[in-house]
Design a protein around this motif. Structure first.
Motif, PDB file in Angstrom:
ATOM      1  N   ALA A  58       7.461   7.817  39.239  1.00 48.55           N
ATOM      2  CA  ALA A  58       6.370   6.869  39.439  1.00 48.55           C
ATOM      3  C   ALA A  58       5.053   7.361  38.859  1.00 48.55           C
ATOM      4  O   ALA A  58       4.218   6.565  38.419  1.00 48.55           O
ATOM      5  CB  ALA A  58       6.206   6.572  40.935  1.00 48.55           C
ATOM      6  N   SER A  59       4.859   8.669  38.822  1.00 48.25           N
ATOM      7  CA  SER A  59       3.619   9.234  38.282  1.00 48.25           C
ATOM      8  C   SER A  59       3.576   9.183  36.765  1.00 48.25           C
ATOM      9  O   SER A  59       2.511   9.375  36.162  1.00 48.25           O
ATOM     10  CB  SER A  59       3.474  10.695  38.735  1.00 48.25           C
ATOM     11  N   GLY A  60       4.727   8.953  36.131  1.00 47.50           N
ATOM     12  CA  GLY A  60       4.813   8.993  34.678  1.00 47.50           C
ATOM     13  C   GLY A  60       4.936  10.393  34.120  1.00 47.50           C
ATOM     14  O   GLY A  60       5.001  10.581  32.896  1.00 47.50           O
ATOM     15  N   ALA A  61       5.002  11.403  35.004  1.00 47.83           N
ATOM     16  CA  ALA A  61       5.017  12.785  34.534  1.00 47.83           C
ATOM     17  C   ALA A  61       6.370  13.195  33.966  1.00 47.83           C
ATOM     18  O   ALA A  61       6.433  14.048  33.074  1.00 47.83           O
ATOM     19  CB  ALA A  61       4.627  13.718  35.679  1.00 47.83           C
ATOM     20  N   VAL A  62       7.464  12.614  34.464  1.00 48.54           N
ATOM     21  CA  VAL A  62       8.803  13.016  34.027  1.00 48.54           C
ATOM     22  C   VAL A  62       9.590  11.771  33.637  1.00 48.54           C
ATOM     23  O   VAL A  62       9.623  10.794  34.390  1.00 48.54           O
ATOM     24  CB  VAL A  62       9.545  13.789  35.141  1.00 48.54           C
ATOM     25  N   ARG A  63      10.219  11.833  32.469  1.00 49.59           N
ATOM     26  CA  ARG A  63      11.045  10.720  31.986  1.00 49.59           C
ATOM     27  C   ARG A  63      12.365  11.255  31.459  1.00 49.59           C
ATOM     28  O   ARG A  63      12.400  12.303  30.797  1.00 49.59           O
ATOM     29  CB  ARG A  63      10.339   9.938  30.880  1.00 49.59           C
ATOM     30  N   HIS A  64      13.441  10.524  31.750  1.00 45.74           N
ATOM     31  CA  HIS A  64      14.740  10.842  31.173  1.00 45.74           C
ATOM     32  C   HIS A  64      14.897  10.025  29.899  1.00 45.74           C
ATOM     33  O   HIS A  64      14.901   8.799  29.942  1.00 45.74           O
ATOM     34  CB  HIS A  64      15.856  10.517  32.171  1.00 45.74           C
ATOM     35  N   GLU A  65      15.025  10.713  28.757  1.00 40.65           N
ATOM     36  CA  GLU A  65      15.027  10.035  27.464  1.00 40.65           C
ATOM     37  C   GLU A  65      16.413   9.674  26.962  1.00 40.65           C
ATOM     38  O   GLU A  65      16.556   8.841  26.073  1.00 40.65           O
ATOM     39  CB  GLU A  65      14.328  10.923  26.421  1.00 40.65           C
ATOM     40  N   GLY A  66      17.468  10.343  27.472  1.00 38.29           N
ATOM     41  CA  GLY A  66      18.823  10.011  27.039  1.00 38.29           C
ATOM     42  C   GLY A  66      19.428  11.044  26.107  1.00 38.29           C
ATOM     43  O   GLY A  66      18.827  12.072  25.799  1.00 38.29           O
ATOM     44  N   LYS A  67      20.632  10.744  25.627  1.00 41.96           N
ATOM     45  CA  LYS A  67      21.428  11.696  24.857  1.00 41.96           C
ATOM     46  C   LYS A  67      21.349  11.427  23.362  1.00 41.96           C
ATOM     47  O   LYS A  67      21.145  10.295  22.926  1.00 41.96           O
ATOM     48  CB  LYS A  67      22.890  11.661  25.315  1.00 41.96           C
ATOM     49  N   ARG A  68      21.554  12.524  22.620  1.00 40.77           N
ATOM     50  CA  ARG A  68      21.540  12.417  21.163  1.00 40.77           C
ATOM     51  C   ARG A  68      22.600  13.360  20.606  1.00 40.77           C
ATOM     52  O   ARG A  68      22.518  14.573  20.782  1.00 40.77           O
ATOM     53  CB  ARG A  68      20.164  12.791  20.612  1.00 40.77           C
ATOM     54  N   THR A  77      17.959  14.713  27.042  1.00 35.02           N
ATOM     55  CA  THR A  77      16.550  15.095  26.965  1.00 35.02           C
ATOM     56  C   THR A  77      15.715  14.509  28.092  1.00 35.02           C
ATOM     57  O   THR A  77      15.889  13.353  28.480  1.00 35.02           O
ATOM     58  CB  THR A  77      15.960  14.647  25.607  1.00 35.02           C
ATOM     59  N   LEU A  78      14.798  15.335  28.592  1.00 35.57           N
ATOM     60  CA  LEU A  78      13.754  14.924  29.527  1.00 35.57           C
ATOM     61  C   LEU A  78      12.408  15.247  28.904  1.00 35.57           C
ATOM     62  O   LEU A  78      12.279  16.241  28.184  1.00 35.57           O
ATOM     63  CB  LEU A  78      13.877  15.680  30.858  1.00 35.57           C
ATOM     64  N   THR A  79      11.415  14.421  29.154  1.00 40.91           N
ATOM     65  CA  THR A  79      10.045  14.701  28.726  1.00 40.91           C
ATOM     66  C   THR A  79       9.187  14.918  29.968  1.00 40.91           C
ATOM     67  O   THR A  79       9.251  14.124  30.906  1.00 40.91           O
ATOM     68  CB  THR A  79       9.465  13.559  27.886  1.00 40.91           C
ATOM     69  N   VAL A  80       8.393  15.987  29.966  1.00 38.28           N
ATOM     70  CA  VAL A  80       7.537  16.301  31.107  1.00 38.28           C
ATOM     71  C   VAL A  80       6.100  16.408  30.616  1.00 38.28           C
ATOM     72  O   VAL A  80       5.786  17.258  29.770  1.00 38.28           O
ATOM     73  CB  VAL A  80       7.963  17.615  31.787  1.00 38.28           C
ATOM     74  N   ASP A  81       5.237  15.546  31.144  1.00 39.31           N
ATOM     75  CA  ASP A  81       3.809  15.623  30.875  1.00 39.31           C
ATOM     76  C   ASP A  81       3.181  16.431  32.003  1.00 39.31           C
ATOM     77  O   ASP A  81       2.952  15.920  33.107  1.00 39.31           O
ATOM     78  CB  ASP A  81       3.211  14.214  30.814  1.00 39.31           C
TER      79      ASP A  81
END
Length: 437
Positions: A58-68, A77-81
């Motif tokens: 909910a904070s937008g700090a962590v997102r699951h981006e998916g597989k490649r 991949t995960l992205t962490v701000d």
């Protein structure tokens, strides 16, 4: 850069990309990356669990981006701000779960931390000792003195993503079987009405499609109450793990602390003020062990003796924490699947730097078996100038591990190390040499 289990490194980037990678092939299970945002070692709610069916916090700090896919390899991949991580969140656990098999069948399992801006690799940890685990904590991002660090963890679970999630406070719905009707005493005189056809469940985006339990919703049916927590005191200092259900799986030993306000007068006041003002207070959790084959040793950060869960001594130190209350504290894990290998374990804590005594420390020790009731106790206020404390003594009593609260502060003689003082007090009989971390 490659890292050893338990090592940590500073993360200078503000936004990072977390890549969980492995090599695919016939019979290799699929792998899914996930993240848990922790406050004081636990999630605040199920919303702090980010995975493929709940892909954004909910904070937008962590997102699951998916597989490649790339050749014979795959990355999830995960992205962490790190700038957007809420202040209450002290650490982010980075995990993976295997679908259709164990991690012993997943070659090349690793985790990488990359600068999301330039793509430079900041950290890498390769897992090489997986066997029957179906979920893994590969690493952890955590706060330290105003900056972020990454720790290589490598802790496995044979109970899958559900076991990992519940260990960090996620409530997981278990599949429920229909009750078996009692036998009829006699046939009814008239046919009973046919039961209504079950209503098809409405589709929901939060229901995982790969057999992984979803976080429970508030409307979930009530479950049996979890076992009660056991608190050890001076009057009741011991408890049997077997009687509390802790007979297998991993048991986490956690030490959390916070500084008390300085006392009114005397050396205790000056010492407490110095500890509160220090920016480098470093407490180290450790364990002396004696195994059933007579071998003895120590698990501690000093000398990088982090131990192992998969081979003797079946004890592993997760890492090194300097804040205690703000983050997840110091954690030691004991593999209860090898109870018969243990003769005795003495869990202890030392002050590595930042203070000369435990005076002014308010600490809690918690032993949390993977199955069974949690066991905790508070450390009494230190009244002597001690830099080493025996926390708990765990002994094997006919195949049952018995936990005894020690909370014993020791004052080493001049020139004697804290570990040697502990050894002498409990008759361990080790030979000690200088070490550093």
């Amino acid at each position: 850069m490659g890292m050893l289990k338990g090592a940590n490194i500073r993360i200078p980037a503000q936004v990072v990309r977390i890549e969980v990678g492995w090599r695919t092939g016939p019979g290799v299970p699929d792998v899914d990356a996930s993240a848990l945002l922790l406050a004081a070692g636990k999630v605040r709610s199920d919303a702090d669990f980010v995975f493929y069916n709940q892909p954004s916090h909910a904070s937008g700090a962590v997102r699951h981006e998916g597989k490649r896919p790339a050749g014979d390899g795959v990355t999830d991949t995960l992205t962490v701000d790190l700038r957007a991580v809420e202040g209450a969140v002290g650490s982010i656990v980075l995990a993976a779960s295997a679908d259709g098999g164990s991690f012993g069948r997943v070659p090349g399992l690793h985790i990488r931390v990359l600068d999301a801006g330039g793509g430079a690799e900041l950290a890498r940890f390769d897992s090489r000792d997986a066997t029957v685990e179906t979920a893994f904590v590969l690493g952890e991002l955590y706060r330290r003195q105003g900056e972020w660090k990454f720790r290589a963890v490598g802790q496995g679970y044979d109970s899958g993503l559900a076991g990992l999630a519940t260990d960090y406070g996620i409530t997981v719905d278990e599949p429920r079987q229909a009750p078996v009707p009692p036998p009829r005493a006699a046939a009814p005189s008239a046919p009973a009405p046919a039961p209504a056809a079950p209503r098809a469940a409405a589709s929901s985006p939060t229901v995982p499609s790969r057999g992984v339990p979803a976080p429970a919703t508030p409307a979930a049916a009530s479950r049996p109450a979890p076992p009660a927590k056991v608190t050890l005191t001076k009057d009741a200092p011991t408890v049997s793990l077997a009687k509390q259900g802790g007979t297998s799986g991993a048991m986490r030993v956690n030490l959390n602390w916070q500084m008390l306000r300085p006392v009114a007068t005397g050396w205790g006041r000056r010492l407490s003020q110095a500890m509160a003002a220090s920016t480098s207070l470093d407490l180290d959790l450790g364990a002396l062990f004696e195994l059933s084959d007579g071998s003895k040793g120590v698990v501690q950060a000093l000398g990088n003796s982090f131990g192992s869960l998969r081979q003797p001594p079946y004890i592993h130190l997760d890492g090194d924490d300097r804040t205690g209350a703000v983050e997840s504290g110091e954690n030691l894990t004991i593999n209860l699947d090898h109870i018969n290998a243990f003769r005795r374990i003495l869990v202890f804590v030392t002050i590595y730097e930042g203070a000369r005594s435990f005076a002014g420390l308010n600490a809690t020790v918690t032993l949390q078996p993977q199955r069974g009731a949690a066991i905790d106790f508070a450390l009494d206020e230190c009244t002597v100038q001690s830099n080493v404390c025996a926390l708990a003594l765990i002994t094997n009593n006919g195949g049952d591990l018995v936990v005894q609260r020690e909370a014993r502060y020791l004052v080493p003689d001049r020139g004697v190390s804290p570990q040697r003082a502990l050894d002498q007090a409990y008759g361990w009989g080790l030979r000690w040499t200088p070490g550093r971390k």
